[in-house]
Write a protein that holds these residues in place. Structure first.
Motif, PDB file in Angstrom:
ATOM      1  N   GLY A   1      -1.485 -55.998  -6.372  1.00  0.00           N
ATOM      2  CA  GLY A   1      -2.688 -55.834  -5.554  1.00  0.00           C
ATOM      3  C   GLY A   1      -2.838 -56.902  -4.493  1.00  0.00           C
ATOM      4  N   LYS A   2      -2.048 -57.980  -4.605  1.00  0.00           N
ATOM      5  CA  LYS A   2      -2.143 -59.055  -3.605  1.00  0.00           C
ATOM      6  C   LYS A   2      -1.062 -58.909  -2.542  1.00  0.00           C
ATOM      7  N   LEU A   3      -0.001 -58.171  -2.872  1.00  0.00           N
ATOM      8  CA  LEU A   3       1.113 -57.951  -1.943  1.00  0.00           C
ATOM      9  C   LEU A   3       1.431 -56.463  -1.924  1.00  0.00           C
ATOM     10  N   ASP A   4       2.099 -56.013  -0.846  1.00  0.00           N
ATOM     11  CA  ASP A   4       2.485 -54.601  -0.795  1.00  0.00           C
ATOM     12  C   ASP A   4       3.892 -54.408  -1.379  1.00  0.00           C
ATOM     13  N   TYR A   5       4.340 -55.362  -2.178  1.00  0.00           N
ATOM     14  CA  TYR A   5       5.611 -55.211  -2.886  1.00  0.00           C
ATOM     15  C   TYR A   5       5.531 -56.006  -4.190  1.00  0.00           C
ATOM     16  N   ALA A   6       6.430 -55.705  -5.103  1.00  0.00           N
ATOM     17  CA  ALA A   6       6.410 -56.380  -6.401  1.00  0.00           C
ATOM     18  C   ALA A   6       7.603 -57.341  -6.491  1.00  0.00           C
ATOM     19  N   PRO A   7       7.351 -58.645  -6.395  1.00  0.00           N
ATOM     20  CA  PRO A   7       8.467 -59.593  -6.468  1.00  0.00           C
ATOM     21  C   PRO A   7       9.054 -59.642  -7.886  1.00  0.00           C
ATOM     22  N   ALA A   8      10.373 -59.849  -7.946  1.00  0.00           N
ATOM     23  CA  ALA A   8      11.014 -60.009  -9.259  1.00  0.00           C
ATOM     24  C   ALA A   8      10.664 -61.399  -9.790  1.00  0.00           C
ATOM     25  N   VAL A   9      10.124 -61.453 -10.998  1.00  0.00           N
ATOM     26  CA  VAL A   9       9.728 -62.743 -11.578  1.00  0.00           C
ATOM     27  C   VAL A   9      10.532 -62.979 -12.852  1.00  0.00           C
ATOM     28  N   ASN A  10      11.285 -64.058 -12.885  1.00  0.00           N
ATOM     29  CA  ASN A  10      12.101 -64.382 -14.059  1.00  0.00           C
ATOM     30  C   ASN A  10      12.021 -65.864 -14.370  1.00  0.00           C
ATOM     31  N   ASP A  11      12.069 -66.155 -15.660  1.00  0.00           N
ATOM     32  CA  ASP A  11      12.104 -67.544 -16.098  1.00  0.00           C
ATOM     33  C   ASP A  11      13.546 -67.870 -16.503  1.00  0.00           C
ATOM     34  N   PHE A  12      14.030 -69.029 -16.072  1.00  0.00           N
ATOM     35  CA  PHE A  12      15.406 -69.410 -16.428  1.00  0.00           C
ATOM     36  C   PHE A  12      15.422 -70.713 -17.224  1.00  0.00           C
ATOM     37  N   SER A  13      14.437 -70.871 -18.124  1.00  0.00           N
ATOM     38  CA  SER A  13      14.359 -72.089 -18.950  1.00  0.00           C
ATOM     39  C   SER A  13      15.670 -72.332 -19.691  1.00  0.00           C
ATOM     40  N   ALA A  14      16.260 -71.248 -20.238  1.00  0.00           N
ATOM     41  CA  ALA A  14      17.480 -71.374 -21.035  1.00  0.00           C
ATOM     42  C   ALA A  14      18.640 -71.908 -20.198  1.00  0.00           C
ATOM     43  N   ASP A  15      18.551 -71.726 -18.862  1.00  0.00           N
ATOM     44  CA  ASP A  15      19.629 -72.189 -17.980  1.00  0.00           C
ATOM     45  C   ASP A  15      19.259 -73.474 -17.241  1.00  0.00           C
ATOM     46  N   GLY A  16      18.134 -74.081 -17.648  1.00  0.00           N
ATOM     47  CA  GLY A  16      17.744 -75.359 -17.035  1.00  0.00           C
ATOM     48  C   GLY A  16      16.891 -75.214 -15.783  1.00  0.00           C
ATOM     49  N   PHE A  17      16.390 -73.996 -15.537  1.00  0.00           N
ATOM     50  CA  PHE A  17      15.523 -73.783 -14.366  1.00  0.00           C
ATOM     51  C   PHE A  17      14.222 -73.097 -14.814  1.00  0.00           C
ATOM     52  N   PRO A  18      13.351 -73.843 -15.525  1.00  0.00           N
ATOM     53  CA  PRO A  18      12.112 -73.191 -15.989  1.00  0.00           C
ATOM     54  C   PRO A  18      11.209 -72.781 -14.816  1.00  0.00           C
ATOM     55  N   LEU A  19      10.552 -71.646 -14.994  1.00  0.00           N
ATOM     56  CA  LEU A  19       9.596 -71.152 -13.996  1.00  0.00           C
ATOM     57  C   LEU A  19       8.295 -71.942 -14.138  1.00  0.00           C
ATOM     58  N   ILE A  20       7.786 -72.472 -13.022  1.00  0.00           N
ATOM     59  CA  ILE A  20       6.504 -73.184 -13.067  1.00  0.00           C
ATOM     60  C   ILE A  20       5.362 -72.199 -12.836  1.00  0.00           C
ATOM     61  N   GLY A  21       5.584 -71.246 -11.948  1.00  0.00           N
ATOM     62  CA  GLY A  21       4.554 -70.248 -11.682  1.00  0.00           C
ATOM     63  C   GLY A  21       4.761 -69.608 -10.327  1.00  0.00           C
ATOM     64  N   GLY A  22       3.752 -68.867  -9.897  1.00  0.00           N
ATOM     65  CA  GLY A  22       3.852 -68.165  -8.615  1.00  0.00           C
ATOM     66  C   GLY A  22       2.615 -68.395  -7.771  1.00  0.00           C
ATOM     67  N   ARG A  23       2.750 -68.182  -6.482  1.00  0.00           N
ATOM     68  CA  ARG A  23       1.591 -68.294  -5.586  1.00  0.00           C
ATOM     69  C   ARG A  23       1.851 -67.438  -4.342  1.00  0.00           C
ATOM     70  N   LEU A  24       0.807 -67.260  -3.560  1.00  0.00           N
ATOM     71  CA  LEU A  24       0.965 -66.583  -2.285  1.00  0.00           C
ATOM     72  C   LEU A  24       1.159 -67.635  -1.214  1.00  0.00           C
ATOM     73  N   ASP A  25       1.985 -67.355  -0.234  1.00  0.00           N
ATOM     74  CA  ASP A  25       2.162 -68.269   0.887  1.00  0.00           C
ATOM     75  C   ASP A  25       2.240 -67.441   2.165  1.00  0.00           C
ATOM     76  N   TYR A  26       2.219 -68.110   3.298  1.00  0.00           N
ATOM     77  CA  TYR A  26       2.253 -67.400   4.582  1.00  0.00           C
ATOM     78  C   TYR A  26       3.464 -67.885   5.365  1.00  0.00           C
ATOM     79  N   VAL A  27       4.462 -67.021   5.504  1.00  0.00           N
ATOM     80  CA  VAL A  27       5.721 -67.378   6.174  1.00  0.00           C
ATOM     81  C   VAL A  27       6.143 -66.207   7.050  1.00  0.00           C
ATOM     82  N   ASP A  28       6.718 -66.499   8.200  1.00  0.00           N
ATOM     83  CA  ASP A  28       7.241 -65.461   9.078  1.00  0.00           C
ATOM     84  C   ASP A  28       6.163 -64.414   9.403  1.00  0.00           C
ATOM     85  N   LYS A  29       4.950 -64.911   9.651  1.00  0.00           N
ATOM     86  CA  LYS A  29       3.797 -64.078  10.039  1.00  0.00           C
ATOM     87  C   LYS A  29       3.428 -63.038   8.996  1.00  0.00           C
ATOM     88  N   ARG A  30       3.658 -63.355   7.707  1.00  0.00           N
ATOM     89  CA  ARG A  30       3.236 -62.413   6.666  1.00  0.00           C
ATOM     90  C   ARG A  30       2.957 -63.153   5.369  1.00  0.00           C
TER      91      ARG A  30
END
Ligand SMILES: [Zn+2]
Length: 254
Positions: free
Chosen positions: A152-181
């Protein structure tokens, strides 16, 4: 470091031209001084705006010809022989052409290309998220929590994955404004490093391997996959960014 010293080194710091010990003292001052932090953010914002609105201009043909005429040496024809006249005319045209070429080259070299402007924006967003300590609107390593948050916040669904087991834990997500969108940004941690991964759909993008760049002391990696454009940025090494790209690609194929 005091505010006077911080102001003196502001441009150099933002351009990544300060040595490591000065950079470290600068960063320390920024965490304590909101005034200098604000100055830093303003300059970054100003630069991003200037770069995104700058356009390459080529001289109109008429003006170029007029310049060539103006720049040609002014000598009365009668004072030189016919071949001499041709020589100075050629020399004059050559120098005028060189001047015009130099101007065109200077313009082309000073103004950044589209991908460079985008890299600037990505680094500025990453930098802001670190300065403001605002990596996530939804802070969780659980993709069942983070993924629905984007609905409901974006017109697409981003793929969200946690990679804790590989040493790259997910901290979280946010909205940002880049490339005029408005785009999805996912924050990851790897040892002491923080990583931002921006992603948005780009139907024209063909699948690519990673394109690496370094800007203001940060490493960037851009790639396209399955109609999405990805931009990862961090102070960790290009090889580690490449490893995260591999994890994201593998997860997308599941
Ligand atoms: Zn200060």
């Amino acid at each position: 470091m005091d505010c006077t010293e911080a102001k003196n080194y502001l441009s150099a710091y933002i351009d990544g031209e300060t040595d490591p010990s000065l950079s470290a003292r600068y960063a320390q001052h920024l965490t304590a001084c909101s005034e200098c932090r604000h100055a830093c953010e303003e300059l970054l914002q100003l630069r991003a705006t200037l770069k995104s609105t700058a356009r390459v201009h080529t001289l109109p043909v008429q003006l170029r010809m007029q310049l060539q005429r103006e720049l040609a040496p002014k000598k009365p024809e009668s004072s030189v022989s016919k071949s001499g006249f041709r020589t100075w005319l050629n020399a004059g045209l050559l120098s005028a052409c060189s001047a015009a070429l130099a101007m065109t080259l200077t313009l082309a070299l000073t103004l950044p290309g589209k991908s460079e402007v985008l890299d600037q924006e990505i680094v500025a967003s990453h930098y802001r998220s670190l300065l403001a300590n605002h990596l996530a609107d939804v802070a969780s390593s659980d993709h069942h929590t983070v993924k629905p948050w984007f609905t409901g916040k974006l017109d697409y669904a981003p793929a969200v994955n946690d990679f804790s087991a590989d040493g790259f834990p997910l901290i979280g997500g946010r909205l940002d404004y880049v490339d005029k969108r408005t785009v999805a940004a996912l924050a990851y941690r790897h040892n002491n490093h923080l990583i931002n991964v921006f992603m948005w759909p780009d139907s024209t993008a063909k699948a690519t391997t990673g394109t690496a760049a370094t800007l203001q002391g940060f490493n960037l990696l851009q790639w396209n996959d399955a109609g999405m454009s990805y931009h990862a940025v961090s102070d960790m090494s290009a090889a580690e960014l490449e490893k995260l790209r591999g994890l994201l690609l593998a997860a997308a194929q599941k």
